[in-house]
Design a protein around this motif. Structure first.
Motif, PDB file in Angstrom:
ATOM      1  N   LEU A 158       1.122  -1.639   0.197  1.00  0.00           N
ATOM      2  CA  LEU A 158       0.464   0.103   0.054  1.00  0.00           C
ATOM      3  C   LEU A 158       1.380   1.192   0.205  1.00  0.00           C
ATOM      4  O   LEU A 158       0.346   2.305  -1.124  1.00  0.00           O
ATOM      5  CB  LEU A 158      -0.875   0.161   0.978  1.00  0.00           C
ATOM      6  CG  LEU A 158      -2.032   1.240   1.391  1.00  0.00           C
ATOM      7  CD1 LEU A 158      -3.178   1.274  -0.156  1.00  0.00           C
ATOM      8  CD2 LEU A 158      -2.696   0.924   2.769  1.00  0.00           C
ATOM      9  N   ALA A 159       1.857   1.544   0.746  1.00  0.00           N
ATOM     10  CA  ALA A 159       2.879   2.465   1.286  1.00  0.00           C
ATOM     11  C   ALA A 159       3.515   3.038  -0.831  1.00  0.00           C
ATOM     12  O   ALA A 159       3.105   3.892  -0.921  1.00  0.00           O
ATOM     13  CB  ALA A 159       3.898   2.595   2.431  1.00  0.00           C
ATOM     14  N   PRO A 160       4.303   1.736  -0.858  1.00  0.00           N
ATOM     15  CA  PRO A 160       4.457   2.369  -2.186  1.00  0.00           C
ATOM     16  C   PRO A 160       3.237   2.342  -3.328  1.00  0.00           C
ATOM     17  O   PRO A 160       3.920   3.737  -4.284  1.00  0.00           O
ATOM     18  CB  PRO A 160       5.617   1.231  -3.168  1.00  0.00           C
ATOM     19  CG  PRO A 160       5.243  -0.103  -2.050  1.00  0.00           C
ATOM     20  CD  PRO A 160       4.540   0.392  -0.575  1.00  0.00           C
ATOM     21  N   ALA A 161       2.571   2.631  -3.158  1.00  0.00           N
ATOM     22  CA  ALA A 161       1.095   2.213  -4.586  1.00  0.00           C
ATOM     23  C   ALA A 161       0.412   3.801  -3.889  1.00  0.00           C
ATOM     24  O   ALA A 161       0.160   4.460  -5.047  1.00  0.00           O
ATOM     25  CB  ALA A 161       0.272   1.247  -4.039  1.00  0.00           C
ATOM     26  N   LEU A 162       0.914   4.161  -2.881  1.00  0.00           N
ATOM     27  CA  LEU A 162      -0.152   5.379  -2.964  1.00  0.00           C
ATOM     28  C   LEU A 162       1.120   6.818  -2.797  1.00  0.00           C
ATOM     29  O   LEU A 162       0.253   7.818  -2.925  1.00  0.00           O
ATOM     30  CB  LEU A 162      -0.639   5.570  -1.118  1.00  0.00           C
ATOM     31  CG  LEU A 162      -1.311   4.890  -0.877  1.00  0.00           C
ATOM     32  CD1 LEU A 162      -1.764   4.663   0.650  1.00  0.00           C
ATOM     33  CD2 LEU A 162      -3.157   5.667  -1.335  1.00  0.00           C
ATOM     34  N   VAL A 163       2.542   6.415  -3.090  1.00  0.00           N
ATOM     35  CA  VAL A 163       3.257   7.640  -3.305  1.00  0.00           C
ATOM     36  C   VAL A 163       3.132   8.725  -4.189  1.00  0.00           C
ATOM     37  O   VAL A 163       2.858   9.565  -4.193  1.00  0.00           O
ATOM     38  CB  VAL A 163       4.395   7.155  -3.387  1.00  0.00           C
ATOM     39  CG1 VAL A 163       5.349   8.750  -3.832  1.00  0.00           C
ATOM     40  CG2 VAL A 163       5.224   6.032  -1.727  1.00  0.00           C
ATOM     41  N   PRO A 164       2.324   7.456  -5.947  1.00  0.00           N
ATOM     42  CA  PRO A 164       2.170   8.802  -6.925  1.00  0.00           C
ATOM     43  C   PRO A 164       0.947   9.570  -6.310  1.00  0.00           C
ATOM     44  O   PRO A 164       0.903  11.095  -6.427  1.00  0.00           O
ATOM     45  CB  PRO A 164       1.925   7.923  -7.963  1.00  0.00           C
ATOM     46  CG  PRO A 164       2.128   6.400  -7.668  1.00  0.00           C
ATOM     47  CD  PRO A 164       2.392   6.138  -6.039  1.00  0.00           C
ATOM     48  N   GLY A 165      -0.182   9.000  -5.487  1.00  0.00           N
ATOM     49  CA  GLY A 165      -1.029   9.553  -5.504  1.00  0.00           C
ATOM     50  C   GLY A 165      -0.897  10.477  -4.270  1.00  0.00           C
ATOM     51  O   GLY A 165      -1.163  12.104  -4.737  1.00  0.00           O
TER      52      GLY A 165
END
Lengths: 337, 259
Positions: A158-165
């Motif tokens: 989740l953490a890496p996936a949210l970085v662009p956001g």
């Protein structure tokens, strides 16, 4: 209550005994049936005793926990300011943690409550029966996943996936303090922790809400439909008002878990001082702070952590009292009368 | 506005089970029609097909026509939600919305489908509906109190007020007095007599005296045995059904030989 019921029962059942023995069979072979000893009275006593004991145990445990927390926390509360971690006294130490805890829990609730109510409503009133059943099982399964697994999922996926956001948020909405950049490059922020918490409490709120939605009296649903309500209007008219207290309780249970959740936050959040920005590394919750520091704590620092636990205990208590109050405010219209 | 109902060759199914078979009946506007018959004979099921409330159960469907002043309720493009605003219903047990005040209960149906109503119109409608249900004098001082605080008979009249507030053409009543005491029952029966002036009333009842007291025409439903479909056996003027029935089964039922 239990005791009164136990005392009443023998008194009422004596009445008929008296009349039958006196009017019909005064000289039976076994003699008149005695008024005092009644079969089953022992069971009554045992049950009422057991119920009383169970009720008392809860109070005793709660009381014991409170006493333990207060006794152990006292040194930290009275210690000179410069001896507490941070050097500015206990309250200066705990305040950022309280704020962090509340922020994380509130964001989690804001995310989880609408989703949970939506899913519960879909299961109870919209989905075909087979799909509803499967979905119900999946939700219950989610509730059984240990929090450390959620934590691991939070860091690794989740953490890496949210970085662009987060990058997008800080570049477009960066003028709002809570989205101020630069965002964390790892995504290990309080926002990510809140999302993990939301995922963890969705199953709790969903499955309780679903049970309550299913219990809506058919009578009231039909009343709404017969007036020409669409399905959604029927839900608003009959289901939500009926389910309101139960859903509030469900949300409070979820909030309780979000406030106290330790492992997932400890893993996901790269903690630091209190920050307004939700998308930078920083902030900390009470539960994670205790878990991270407890192994090396001793003496006054141990007391400080226990005092932090006491504060968390008080927050949870206040939340529950407020929830009770909200529920009882509409008692007259609850349909219980 | 009162409308007549004509039913042609109606079969009602729950899944593959045929619950009611071959009903033909013509119900005049501004009349009270009673449906009587033993339990499980399909009279309640049939009543519910008149406002498509049977569709609440999954798998329920009908064959045949139900015409409301010539418009087929089951025609293509007919919305069951719209049907129910024309054909209101009162249930076996009083079911006011427990979280709503008496006023809001009366207005519940009126505010549906995004309709807005001015405050003065709402007050007027609440009063006229409650007067229409013979309840106004009993509740006018406590319109903001919950409807669930009323007695059973008052709650049932509140439900009738709620039903007439949406100005339906037809009012269906599914054993409206079965949960009420005799005094409350009398109040409802008097009310049914008054409702006849403006509405077509269809009432299902287990109480044959009630059918005889309130209705102009009576329909007797019966069932050949468990698992068999219910049928309309005889439909005639109420005096005819009770004094001079044509069918043996009707006579046996109204004279109390079975049922």
């Amino acid at each position: 209550m239990t005791r009164t019921a136990g005392e009443m029962t023998p008194a009422t059942s004596k009445g008929p005994d008296v009349t039958t023995t006196q009017t019909k069979t005064p000289e039976q072979a076994e003699g008149p049936r005695p008024l005092s000893a009644r079969e089953g009275a022992g069971g009554d006593k045992i049950f009422s005793g057991a119920a009383l004991a169970a009720g008392a145990i809860i109070l005793v445990v709660l009381f014991a926990v409170a006493v333990f927390l207060i006794a152990q926390a006292l040194p930290a509360l009275v210690a000179p300011q410069d001896q507490i971690a941070g050097g500015k006294g206990f309250w200066a130490y705990i305040l950022p943690l309280v704020i962090g805890t509340v922020i994380a829990a509130v964001i989690a609730l804001v995310i989880a409550t609408p989703i949970s109510i939506g899913v519960a409503l879909f299961i109870s009133h919209y989905a075909p029966r087979e799909i509803a059943q499967i979905l119900g099982y999946v939700i219950d399964l989610l509730a059984a996943i240990p929090s450390v697994v959620f934590g691991a999922w939070g860091i690794s996926f989740l953490a890496p996936a949210l970085v662009p956001g987060y990058n997008w948020l800080s570049s477009t909405l960066g003028w709002i303090p809570i989205f101020a950049g630069p965002p964390s490059a790892t995504g290990k922020t309080i926002m990510t922790a809140s999302v993990v918490l939301a995922v963890m409490i969705i199953p709790i709120i969903t499955s309780i809400s679903r049970e309550i939605f299913l219990q809506t009296p058919k009578l009231h649903e039909e009343a709404a439909l017969a007036l020409g309500a669409t399905r959604w209007e029927m839900v608003k008219m009959a289901v939500f008002p009926f389910a309101r207290p139960g859903v509030i309780s469900a949300v409070m249970l979820g909030l309780g878990r979000a406030l106290g959740e330790t492992m997932a936050v400890a893993l996901v959040l790269s903690s630091g001082p209190l920050l307004a920005s939700l998308i930078k590394s920083g902030n900390q919750t009470i539960a994670a702070e205790i878990a991270l520091n407890f192994p090396e704590a001793s003496g006054l620092s141990l007391s400080t952590l226990i005092a932090a636990g006491l504060v968390l205990f008080v927050i949870t208590l206040v939340v529950n009292v407020v929830a009770r109050w909200v529920i009882s405010r509409h008692k007259e219209f609850s349909g219980a009368n | 506005m009162s409308k007549r109902i004509d039913v042609k060759d109606l079969n009602v199914y729950y899944g593959n089970f045929l619950a009611v078979e071959g009903v033909n009946i013509n119900i005049a506007a501004r009349s009270v029609t009673a449906f009587i018959g033993p339990s499980g004979c399909g009279k309640s099921t049939f009543l519910r097909t008149l406002n498509r409330m049977h569709e609440v159960l999954p798998g329920a469907r009908v064959e045949g026509e139900v015409l409301l002043d010539g418009d087929d309720l089951y025609g293509s493009g007919v919305d069951p939600v719209a049907v129910r605003t024309h054909v209101g219903m009162v249930f076996q047990r009083p079911n006011p919305f427990p979280t709503m005040s008496i006023r809001d209960n009366v207005l519940a149906g009126v505010k549906l489908n995004g309709k807005r109503i001015s405050k003065s119109d709402a007050e007027g409608l609440v009063e006229s509906s409650l007067r229409g249900a013979n309840l106004w004098n009993e509740v006018k001082d406590r319109l903001d109190k919950p409807g669930s605080g009323l007695s059973g008979g008052q709650q049932q009249r509140l439900c009738i007020a709620r039903a007439i507030a949406v100005k339906p053409d037809v009012i269906l009543m599914d054993e409206p007095c079965s949960a009420l005491d005799p005094i409350s029952t009398l109040a409802i029966e008097d009310l049914i007599e008054e409702l006849k002036a403006n509405y077509t009333v269809v009432i299902v009842t287990h109480n044959m005296q009630q059918a005889a007291r309130v209705s102009d025409k009576t329909a007797f439903f019966n069932i050949a045995g468990t698992g068999k479909p219910g049928k309309l056996i005889e439909y005639a003027a109420t005096t005819e059904i009770f004094n001079n029935p044509k069918v043996k089964a009707t006579e046996d039922y109204v004279s109390g030989r079975f049922g």
